[in-house]
Design an enzyme around this catalytic site. Structure first.
Site, mmCIF file in Angstrom:
data_model
loop_
_atom_site.group_PDB
_atom_site.id
_atom_site.type_symbol
_atom_site.label_atom_id
_atom_site.label_comp_id
_atom_site.label_asym_id
_atom_site.label_seq_id
_atom_site.Cartn_x
_atom_site.Cartn_y
_atom_site.Cartn_z
ATOM 1 N N GLN A 64 11.686 55.449 25.242
ATOM 2 C CA GLN A 64 12.566 55.417 26.387
ATOM 3 C C GLN A 64 13.480 57.044 26.281
ATOM 4 O O GLN A 64 14.173 57.506 27.194
ATOM 5 C CB GLN A 64 13.851 54.468 26.194
ATOM 6 C CG GLN A 64 14.808 54.857 25.074
ATOM 7 C CD GLN A 64 15.845 53.432 24.999
ATOM 8 O OE1 GLN A 64 15.359 52.521 24.681
ATOM 9 N NE2 GLN A 64 16.762 53.662 25.504
ATOM 10 N N CYS A 70 16.323 50.697 27.595
ATOM 11 C CA CYS A 70 15.900 49.828 26.807
ATOM 12 C C CYS A 70 15.599 48.383 27.056
ATOM 13 O O CYS A 70 14.513 47.850 26.736
ATOM 14 C CB CYS A 70 16.738 49.658 25.372
ATOM 15 S SG CYS A 70 18.248 48.701 26.112
ATOM 16 N N HIS A 360 22.025 47.197 22.822
ATOM 17 C CA HIS A 360 20.431 47.283 22.962
ATOM 18 C C HIS A 360 19.632 46.236 23.187
ATOM 19 O O HIS A 360 20.028 45.169 22.741
ATOM 20 C CB HIS A 360 20.325 48.403 21.673
ATOM 21 C CG HIS A 360 18.837 48.920 21.661
ATOM 22 N ND1 HIS A 360 18.547 49.861 22.781
ATOM 23 C CD2 HIS A 360 17.645 49.118 20.919
ATOM 24 C CE1 HIS A 360 17.426 50.392 22.453
ATOM 25 N NE2 HIS A 360 17.133 49.775 21.334
ATOM 26 N N ASN A 381 10.709 48.374 18.844
ATOM 27 C CA ASN A 381 11.905 49.070 19.409
ATOM 28 C C ASN A 381 11.071 50.238 20.571
ATOM 29 O O ASN A 381 9.958 50.285 20.453
ATOM 30 C CB ASN A 381 12.583 49.900 18.417
ATOM 31 C CG ASN A 381 13.994 50.248 18.781
ATOM 32 O OD1 ASN A 381 14.283 50.389 19.773
ATOM 33 N ND2 ASN A 381 14.733 50.546 18.020
#
Length: 440
Positions: A64, A70, A360, A381
């Site tokens: 990102q 996210c 997040h 992630n």
């Protein structure tokens, strides 16, 4: 102790510090070394590795970059798994920039409508002040992601690639905030719905222009063709974003519901909640959560992964985190020993006292199961592949319980009594409640 700090009291503080040699040793260490290097519990650290018994991912992570996307990256990462299988390719990405464009535009409209709705309140009213504090940040939640996909569809990354501003949103967001706060002033000064709607249309015209300049223009149609992993050529022809999403989103996203773990005494388990003025698409289904126990949240996540499906989740990412190794554990850093004190707030107390909230969103792609119970979790992630296990992080189960707040799962996975609770009218939390925090 008196209200004011007197010279005698200050001297006592200094004497208390100087009288303990351990404090001076710690001072020498911390003034020359990052405190996390000192507080790191090596016994905990060496007990963690990246292996898990059930692992779904065999693809590359996304990035990102300097943006707060996210939540949409995690959502698109969930959907791309099925798309890649249908396309016969190993790696595939939907356009994150396309979703960003329509989220920004829809969110601008959502904000302006909220300003119209609250135009009779003072500007320092707590709700109005909350709305004005960040009219159009990058953060979001699962329901907001689904709202954009439902309305605008999806496109492959090749049809609307990243731009400088999609990868680094700060300057674009600054311009948009100026426009929307200025627009809020104009709307609040006008009388009558017709005048306000006319002005809103003018503001949105400018917002669309700014977004197009920064991000590019979203395609209304595109020619879709590709080569599969065996180098076979395929062509679908000209398709719209909604047609593309209908063809390549393999999961029944409308069946997904949001579960949260909110242990505050004011948030009963088994009740649904929503947050005032939380959302991005007007007339989309509201953001609704069902509050459940953390053990059920873990079980549903484990069952989904063992069954072959990753799980979208939101958490307070920065707590007890080693970013270089890509590890989380609830006791990774022993700050109490460094400062000779105790940190005793539990999860509910941290929410009440503004010490935590969801920051997040990511994707669970694996779980290590021992005797039927989860020991650790594997996480995709969206921070690139330079750290952790090529960008895949490892979360010990202790961290899940303390710092995970939200997951998205199929409604059918819930026990029957909780499925029924999803149809209850939600309790409305104020706009500033921490459960309305946006993952970024």
């Amino acid at each position: 102790m008196e209200r004011n700090l007197t010279a005698d009291q200050l001297a006592l503080f200094e004497k208390e510090f100087a009288s303990n040699p351990q404090y001076r040793v710690m001072q020498n260490a911390v003034t020359q070394t990052p405190v996390n290097s000192i507080a790191l519990d090596r016994q905990v650290l060496t007990s963690i590795d990246h292996s898990v018994s059930n692992q779904l991912d065999d693809w590359k992570v996304t990035n990102q970059k300097k943006s707060g996307r996210c939540w949409m990256f995690a959502g698109l990462n969930l959907l791309r798994v099925g798309a890649a299988e249908k396309l016969g390719v190993k790696d595939f990405e939907f356009s994150q920039n396309y979703v960003l464009f329509w989220d920004k535009f829809e969110r601008a409209n959502f904000f302006l409508e909220a300003i119209i709705e609250t135009a009779d309140r003072d500007a320092d009213d707590r709700t109005v002040a909350h709305l004005l504090s960040d009219p159009i940040g990058d953060g979001g939640q699962w329901n907001m992601f689904i709202a954009v996909v439902r309305k605008h569809g999806l496109v492959p990354k090749s049809a609307m690639p990243e731009s400088e501003s999609s990868s680094a949103t700060a300057q674009m967001n600054d311009i948009l905030r100026k426009l929307l706060r200025q627009g809020a002033r104009d709307l609040r000064a006008l009388d009558g719905e017709e005048a306000r709607r006319e002005r809103k249309g003018e503001i949105l015209t400018t917002v669309h222009r700014v977004l197009s300049i920064h991000l590019g223009t979203p395609p209304q149609k595109f020619l879709w063709q590709w080569k599969d992993s065996d180098k076979g050529f395929h062509r679908d022809g000209w398709v719209t974003p909604t047609e593309f999403a209908a063809e390549y989103v393999q999961l029944p996203v409308d069946e997904y519901v949001c579960l949260v773990h909110d242990p505050r005494s004011t948030s009963p388990v088994g009740k649904t909640f929503t947050v005032d003025f939380l959302g991005n698409v007007i007339d989309a289904p509201p953001v609704v959560y069902l509050n459940v126990e953390i053990d059920l949240m873990k079980k549903l996540t484990q069952d989904a992964i063992v069954g072959g499906e990753p799980v979208w989740f939101g958490c307070d990412v920065g707590k007890q985190m080693n970013a270089d190794l890509g590890f989380w554990d609830a006791k990774l850093y022993d700050y109490g020993s460094v400062y000779d004190t105790e940190f005793t707030l539990d999860k509910a107390e941290r929410l009440v006292h503004h010490e935590t909230l969801m920051t997040h969103a990511m994707l669970f792609t694996g779980v290590d199961v021992v005797d039927g119970e989860p020991r650790r979790w594997r996480v995709e992630n969206s921070w690139g592949d330079e750290k952790a296990d090529n960008g895949f992080w490892t979360m010990n189960d202790s961290w899940f319980g303390e710092h995970v707040f939200e997951i998205a799962v199929r409604r059918s996975a819930l026990p029957a009594e909780l499925q029924a609770r999803l149809d209850d009218a939600p309790i409305v939390l104020p706009a500033w409640d921490p459960m309305g925090a946006l993952a970024h």
